[in-house]
Design an enzyme around this catalytic site. Structure first.
Site, PDB file in Angstrom:
ATOM      1  N   ARG A  70     -31.152  -3.517 -29.268  1.00 16.33           N
ATOM      2  CA  ARG A  70     -31.636  -4.393 -30.349  1.00 16.33           C
ATOM      3  C   ARG A  70     -31.272  -3.831 -31.729  1.00 16.33           C
ATOM      4  NH1 ARG A  70     -37.334  -5.963 -32.390  1.00 16.33           N
ATOM      5  NH2 ARG A  70     -36.969  -8.089 -33.147  1.00 16.33           N
ATOM      6  N   HIS A  74     -29.336  -5.900 -34.662  1.00 16.39           N
ATOM      7  CA  HIS A  74     -29.872  -6.083 -36.014  1.00 16.39           C
ATOM      8  C   HIS A  74     -28.998  -5.373 -37.048  1.00 16.39           C
ATOM      9  CE1 HIS A  74     -34.155  -7.703 -35.148  1.00 16.39           C
ATOM     10  NE2 HIS A  74     -33.331  -8.047 -34.194  1.00 16.39           N
ATOM     11  N   ASP A  82     -22.626  -1.481 -39.587  1.00 13.21           N
ATOM     12  CA  ASP A  82     -22.348  -0.400 -40.539  1.00 13.21           C
ATOM     13  C   ASP A  82     -23.511   0.588 -40.652  1.00 13.21           C
ATOM     14  OD1 ASP A  82     -24.237  -1.933 -41.739  1.00 13.21           O
ATOM     15  OD2 ASP A  82     -23.140  -2.299 -43.604  1.00 13.21           O
ATOM     16  N   GLU A  96     -33.577  -1.976 -44.775  1.00  9.56           N
ATOM     17  CA  GLU A  96     -33.843  -3.223 -44.038  1.00  9.56           C
ATOM     18  C   GLU A  96     -35.042  -3.095 -43.102  1.00  9.56           C
ATOM     19  OE1 GLU A  96     -30.003  -3.742 -42.206  1.00  9.56           O
ATOM     20  OE2 GLU A  96     -29.029  -3.778 -44.177  1.00  9.56           O
ATOM     21  N   PRO A 171     -31.914 -13.952 -36.620  1.00  8.60           N
ATOM     22  CA  PRO A 171     -32.631 -15.109 -36.089  1.00  8.60           C
ATOM     23  C   PRO A 171     -34.092 -14.793 -35.782  1.00  8.60           C
ATOM     24  CG  PRO A 171     -30.845 -14.425 -34.604  1.00  8.60           C
ATOM     25  CD  PRO A 171     -30.848 -13.471 -35.743  1.00  8.60           C
ATOM     26  N   THR A 202     -33.255  -9.704 -20.827  1.00  5.62           N
ATOM     27  CA  THR A 202     -33.556  -9.327 -19.443  1.00  5.62           C
ATOM     28  C   THR A 202     -34.293  -7.984 -19.394  1.00  5.62           C
ATOM     29  OG1 THR A 202     -32.571  -8.777 -17.302  1.00  5.62           O
ATOM     30  CG2 THR A 202     -31.241  -8.281 -19.195  1.00  5.62           C
ATOM     31  N   ASP A 253     -38.582 -10.718 -19.537  1.00  2.00           N
ATOM     32  CA  ASP A 253     -38.193 -11.091 -18.174  1.00  2.00           C
ATOM     33  C   ASP A 253     -39.245 -10.490 -17.246  1.00  2.00           C
ATOM     34  OD1 ASP A 253     -37.185 -11.352 -15.635  1.00  2.00           O
ATOM     35  OD2 ASP A 253     -35.403 -10.111 -15.981  1.00  2.00           O
ATOM     36  N   ASP A 261     -30.347  -7.549 -15.390  1.00  2.00           N
ATOM     37  CA  ASP A 261     -29.818  -8.469 -14.367  1.00  2.00           C
ATOM     38  C   ASP A 261     -29.829  -9.882 -14.948  1.00  2.00           C
ATOM     39  OD1 ASP A 261     -32.473  -9.217 -14.406  1.00  2.00           O
ATOM     40  OD2 ASP A 261     -32.960  -8.392 -12.432  1.00  2.00           O
TER      41      ASP A 261
HETATM   42  C1  HEM Z   1     -31.554 -16.096 -30.650  1.00  2.33           C
HETATM   43  C2  HEM Z   1     -31.529 -14.910 -31.172  1.00  2.33           C
HETATM   44  C3  HEM Z   1     -32.601 -13.894 -30.965  1.00  2.33           C
HETATM   45  C4  HEM Z   1     -33.917 -13.950 -31.303  1.00  2.33           C
HETATM   46  C5  HEM Z   1     -34.634 -15.079 -32.006  1.00  2.33           C
HETATM   47  C6  HEM Z   1     -34.522 -12.722 -30.849  1.00  2.33           C
HETATM   48  C7  HEM Z   1     -35.851 -12.384 -31.026  1.00  2.33           C
HETATM   49  C8  HEM Z   1     -36.452 -11.284 -30.468  1.00  2.33           C
HETATM   50  C9  HEM Z   1     -37.856 -10.988 -30.573  1.00  2.33           C
HETATM   51  C10 HEM Z   1     -38.879 -11.822 -31.324  1.00  2.33           C
HETATM   52  C11 HEM Z   1     -38.085  -9.862 -29.863  1.00  2.33           C
HETATM   53  C12 HEM Z   1     -39.427  -9.159 -29.703  1.00  2.33           C
HETATM   54  C13 HEM Z   1     -39.663  -8.244 -30.890  1.00  2.33           C
HETATM   55  C14 HEM Z   1     -41.109  -7.845 -31.072  1.00  2.33           C
HETATM   56  O1  HEM Z   1     -41.977  -8.555 -30.611  1.00  2.33           O
HETATM   57  O2  HEM Z   1     -41.358  -6.807 -31.712  1.00  2.33           O
HETATM   58  C15 HEM Z   1     -36.827  -9.420 -29.330  1.00  2.33           C
HETATM   59  C16 HEM Z   1     -36.657  -8.311 -28.545  1.00  2.33           C
HETATM   60  C17 HEM Z   1     -35.436  -7.868 -28.107  1.00  2.33           C
HETATM   61  N1  HEM Z   1     -34.208  -8.401 -28.436  1.00  2.33           N
HETATM   62 FE1  HEM Z   1     -33.898 -10.196 -29.287  1.00  2.33          FE
HETATM   63  N2  HEM Z   1     -33.571 -11.951 -30.252  1.00  2.33           N
HETATM   64  C18 HEM Z   1     -32.377 -12.622 -30.312  1.00  2.33           C
HETATM   65  C19 HEM Z   1     -31.163 -12.164 -29.876  1.00  2.33           C
HETATM   66  C20 HEM Z   1     -30.941 -10.898 -29.372  1.00  2.33           C
HETATM   67  C21 HEM Z   1     -29.640 -10.317 -29.177  1.00  2.33           C
HETATM   68  C22 HEM Z   1     -28.326 -10.997 -29.539  1.00  2.33           C
HETATM   69  C23 HEM Z   1     -29.841  -9.068 -28.656  1.00  2.33           C
HETATM   70  C24 HEM Z   1     -28.832  -8.024 -28.277  1.00  2.33           C
HETATM   71  C25 HEM Z   1     -27.557  -8.202 -28.123  1.00  2.33           C
HETATM   72  C26 HEM Z   1     -31.272  -8.887 -28.518  1.00  2.33           C
HETATM   73  C27 HEM Z   1     -31.885  -7.798 -27.965  1.00  2.33           C
HETATM   74  C28 HEM Z   1     -33.255  -7.639 -27.835  1.00  2.33           C
HETATM   75  C29 HEM Z   1     -33.871  -6.595 -27.055  1.00  2.33           C
HETATM   76  C30 HEM Z   1     -33.161  -5.579 -26.185  1.00  2.33           C
HETATM   77  C31 HEM Z   1     -35.247  -6.737 -27.234  1.00  2.33           C
HETATM   78  C32 HEM Z   1     -36.365  -5.867 -26.659  1.00  2.33           C
HETATM   79  C33 HEM Z   1     -36.770  -4.797 -27.658  1.00  2.33           C
HETATM   80  C34 HEM Z   1     -37.973  -3.979 -27.247  1.00  2.33           C
HETATM   81  O3  HEM Z   1     -38.298  -3.866 -26.072  1.00  2.33           O
HETATM   82  O4  HEM Z   1     -38.581  -3.411 -28.158  1.00  2.33           O
HETATM   83  N3  HEM Z   1     -31.898  -9.999 -28.990  1.00  2.33           N
HETATM   84  N4  HEM Z   1     -35.845 -10.305 -29.723  1.00  2.33           N
END
Ligand code: HEM
Length: 335
Positions: A70, A74, A82, A96, A171, A202, A253, A261
């Site tokens: 993540r 970001h 960068d 940021e 996003p 996942t 997931d 997966d």
């Molecule tokens: C449609 C676009 C996306 C949105 C709106 C989004 C939103 C979010 C949100 C809200 C969380 C939970 C954060 C929290 O509650 O603190 C999250 C977790 C996560 N996101 Fe996304 N995400 C998006 C795309 C992506 C992409 C493109 C990646 C990586 C290539 C990604 C990787 C992750 C990972 C690995 C987590 C888990 C982090 C953790 O366990 O702390 N996300 N995302």
């Protein structure tokens, strides 16, 4: 410090800094210069160092894999990949980390520091923090069962960050499909890239504050009130009451939260996606294009893995044309 960071003795960082006599000047960034062999002469052990530290960290706590993937995302969505996301606020720089989608949410910074210490000890001033993240994100993926890909390297670290861009370009889980597609498109990424990359949900967890609207909103509708979905929904409501518990977490997931997966896509097909933005990929009225991709990734794990790898390379290739430097410490621009 993030849970589970550290299974080898940290090297004395100050010593590494003293040794960091390599010329650390500002360089221009040419995206075409990213290459696989970039460090083959200057730091041949770079990838191995990152791999060893990631193995340690993920073994201690599999969620470290999610933190790093993540962070890379970001990072790349703001000024390009960068390392800007890693910069701390200082008297002269606004980072940021306080952005809406980052604050109280992004983790893994101590793990990045630790990997950077090792790299600096071995090859002072050579390996950028942005490359560290890109390689570590690939290793994170493999270590929890996902695909391998070669990571082109040679990124430079920014001297600046953009809180405004972090707030506008990353996003949010409340956004609808059209906005999400637009945000990815603005970074040169297609709807297929978006669905594949979101597949990284996942693994990892979301905080209640990010899924409350969904579970008290249209979850019931999209999950078609199936019995098993109702049991799951009740559990989610226990974790995330209407009031309070904002930081309580639940996996995105729930079937295999620590394994990379394609089961996440099944949750979308069943209408039980945790985040509104995830469910949009399948259930949005505008989702005629993305819903097919979701179905394909659930039917064919190989196709998800292949597209995920390709899309991670594409996302990782977003560079910052302003160029930069190789930071000595990922949290601060060089003096
Ligand atoms: C449609 C676009 C996306 C949105 C709106 C989004 C939103 C979010 C949100 C809200 C969380 C939970 C954060 C929290 O509650 O603190 C999250 C977790 C996560 N996101 Fe996304 N995400 C998006 C795309 C992506 C992409 C493109 C990646 C990586 C290539 C990604 C990787 C992750 C990972 C690995 C987590 C888990 C982090 C953790 O366990 O702390 N996300 N995302």
């Amino acid at each position: 410090m993030a849970k589970g960071v550290g299974c080898s003795t940290p090297l004395p960082f100050v010593m590494a800094l003293v040794l960091a006599t390599a010329a650390i000047t500002s360089l221009a960034q040419d995206p075409s210069q990213l290459s696989l062999g970039y460090y083959s002469k200057t730091c041949p052990t770079a990838e191995q160092i990152v791999r060893t530290e990631m193995e340690c960290a993920v073994k201690a706590n599999p969620r470290n894999a999610a933190f790093i993937i993540r962070l890379h995302f970001h990072d790349c969505f703001v000024q390009g990949c960068d390392g800007s996301v890693l910069l701390d606020d200082t008297a002269t720089l606004i980072g940021e980390k306080q952005a809406d989608q980052n604050v109280n949410s992004l983790q893994g910074f101590e793990l990045v520091d630790k990997i950077k210490e090792k790299l600096e000890a071995e090859c002072p001033g050579v390996v950028s923090c942005a490359d560290l993240l890109a390689v570590a994100a690939r290793d994170a993926t493999i270590l929890v069962g996902g695909p391998y890909w070669d990571v082109p390297v040679g990124r430079l670290d920014s001297k600046t960050a953009s809180l405004d861009q972090a707030n506008s370009d990353i996003p949010t889980p409340q956004q609808g499909l059209a906005t999400l597609i637009t945000k990815f498109s603005a970074k040169g990424l297609s709807p297929t890239d978006m669905v594949a990359l979101v597949g990284s949900h996942t693994i990892g967890m979301s905080r209640c504050v990010n899924f409350r609207d969904r579970i008290y909103g249209d979850f019931q509708l999209t999950s078609k009130s199936e019995a098993s979905a109702q049991v799951y929904l009740s559990k989610l409501k226990e974790t995330c009451p209407t009031d309070g518990g904002d930081d309580n977490v639940s996996p995105m997931d729930y079937t295999s939260p620590t394994v990379f997966d394609n089961a996440f896509f099944e949750t979308l097909i069943q209408g039980t996606g945790l985040l509104n933005s995830d469910q949009e990929m399948y259930s949005s009225l505008l989702g005629f294009e993305t819903s097919h991709i979701v179905e394909k990734y659930w039917a064919e794990s190989i196709s998800f893995f292949k597209d995920f790898s390709d899309s991670m390379v594409r996302m990782g290739n977003i560079t910052n044309p302003a160029g930069g430097e190789v930071r000595k410490n990922c949290r601060f621009a060089n003096a």
